[in-house]
Design an enzyme around this catalytic site. Structure first.
Site, PDB file in Angstrom:
ATOM      1  N   GLY A   1       0.788  -1.227   0.000  1.00 35.71           N
ATOM      2  CA  GLY A   1       0.000   0.000   0.000  1.00 35.71           C
ATOM      3  C   GLY A   1       0.816   1.270   0.000  1.00 35.71           C
TER       4      GLY A   1
ATOM      5  N   CYS B   1     -27.402 -10.760 -17.802  1.00 37.41           N
ATOM      6  CA  CYS B   1     -26.798 -10.412 -19.090  1.00 37.41           C
ATOM      7  C   CYS B   1     -27.704 -10.915 -20.218  1.00 37.41           C
ATOM      8  CB  CYS B   1     -25.406 -11.026 -19.198  1.00 37.41           C
ATOM      9  SG  CYS B   1     -24.639 -10.814 -20.818  1.00 37.41           S
TER      10      CYS B   1
ATOM     11  N   CYS C   1     -25.499 -13.763 -22.347  1.00 38.41           N
ATOM     12  CA  CYS C   1     -25.168 -15.086 -21.818  1.00 38.41           C
ATOM     13  C   CYS C   1     -26.114 -15.541 -20.705  1.00 38.41           C
ATOM     14  CB  CYS C   1     -23.727 -15.119 -21.318  1.00 38.41           C
ATOM     15  SG  CYS C   1     -23.442 -14.174 -19.790  1.00 38.41           S
TER      16      CYS C   1
ATOM     17  N   CYS D   1     -22.706  -8.371 -19.703  1.00 35.08           N
ATOM     18  CA  CYS D   1     -21.512  -8.561 -18.878  1.00 35.08           C
ATOM     19  C   CYS D   1     -20.451  -7.546 -19.276  1.00 35.08           C
ATOM     20  CB  CYS D   1     -20.940  -9.964 -19.071  1.00 35.08           C
ATOM     21  SG  CYS D   1     -21.896 -11.291 -18.324  1.00 35.08           S
TER      22      CYS D   1
ATOM     23  N   CYS E   1     -18.131 -13.418 -20.086  1.00 34.73           N
ATOM     24  CA  CYS E   1     -19.378 -13.566 -20.849  1.00 34.73           C
ATOM     25  C   CYS E   1     -19.239 -14.683 -21.885  1.00 34.73           C
ATOM     26  CB  CYS E   1     -19.731 -12.244 -21.536  1.00 34.73           C
ATOM     27  SG  CYS E   1     -21.395 -12.183 -22.238  1.00 34.73           S
TER      28      CYS E   1
END
Length: 276
Positions: A26, A236, A239, A260, A266
């Protein structure tokens, strides 16, 4: 031409910065950002990190906003391939090195994989403290009171934070970190991820990192649950997936359609009918 475009001294310097960033999760490390054949702000930081660590055995995947076929993703993938001759793929599981802009792949990453983020603004304190010198002191003292005040003001006025992406996180209980502009949906994936995550900001000349299996938590009050985008009643239209991050697309009649965001996920869902 040199392997991977950058000269060896440049790659050595960037690798040192990466190692320091990994050693202090970080923490923002400065590096000497080089000129690249793309404009600053278009992924030069991620590109330099990728070119510094890639080798002939790697298999490369590049996504932009979850898409393997966007102009930015295709151009970066073609450039890296042309200066390294590495294999490329759109399959998340087959990739050893993934460069991304603004998304974490939908499919869980594994040990040995490296995810490189293109970062526009590396310091999360820039949103509350424009003075860089003061921000460094705040990081040194782990003084994130201004971020907490911002969160408190949003919560008191709107019931929750208004931040939709680039949500501040605390890494290893120490540093507040900018996760790059990923949506809140992806924020939990940062925590305890099996893959090494490297963040490169070329314009700002900064690198930082989250090593595998590192604790990463969103900044949140104890009595408030961290909420992500909700697609509970959506799926979606291509799909049929109900468990992925969806894009809203409006047709000529103003009707909203959902697809997606992650194109590889997808395609996989359409082929297999479930997660890989």
């Amino acid at each position: 031409m040199r392997y991977a475009f950058l000269d060896e001294e440049a790659k050595k310097e960037i690798r040192r910065s990466i190692l320091k960033a990994i050693a202090i999760p970080g923490y923002i490390v400065s590096f000497a950002s080089r000129e690249m054949p793309v404009a600053r702000g278009w992924g030069t930081g991620g590109l330099q990190v990728t070119l510094s660590i890639i080798n002939e055995k790697d298999t490369l995947k590049v996504i932009d906003q979850g898409c393997d076929g966007s102009v930015n993703a295709v151009n970066i993938r073609n450039f890296i391939s042309s200066v390294t001759n590495v294999d490329t793929t759109t399959d998340t599981k087959k990739a050893t090195l993934i460069q991304t802009r603004h998304r974490i792949p939908e499919i869980d990453l594994e040990e040995g994989q490296i995810l490189v983020y293109q970062v526009p603004m590396p310091d999360i304190l820039e949103t509350v403290e424009p003075n860089t010198a003061k921000a460094k002191i705040m990081h040194a003292n782990a003084d994130y009171s201004k971020l907490w005040v911002l969160l408190y003001e949003d919560t008191s006025m709107y019931g929750d934070s208004r931040i939709s992406n680039r949500y501040p996180v605390i890494v290893h209980d120490r540093y507040a970190m900018d996760p790059s502009p990923i949506p809140k949906y992806d924020t939990p994936k940062l925590n305890n991820n099996k893959a090494l995550q490297l963040f490169g900001a070329g314009r700002e000349k900064k690198i930082y990192a989250v090593p595998p299996y590192t604790k990463v938590e969103p900044l949140k009050f104890e009595d408030r649950k961290f909420k992500i985008e909700n697609f509970e009643d959506k799926s979606c239209q291509r799909c049929g997936s109900r468990d992925s991050f969806l894009d809203e697309v409006y047709d000529d009649n103003g009707i909203t359609h959902y697809y997606c965001n992650d194109t590889d996920y997808c395609d996989s869902y359409l082929k297999n009918g479930a997660k890989k």
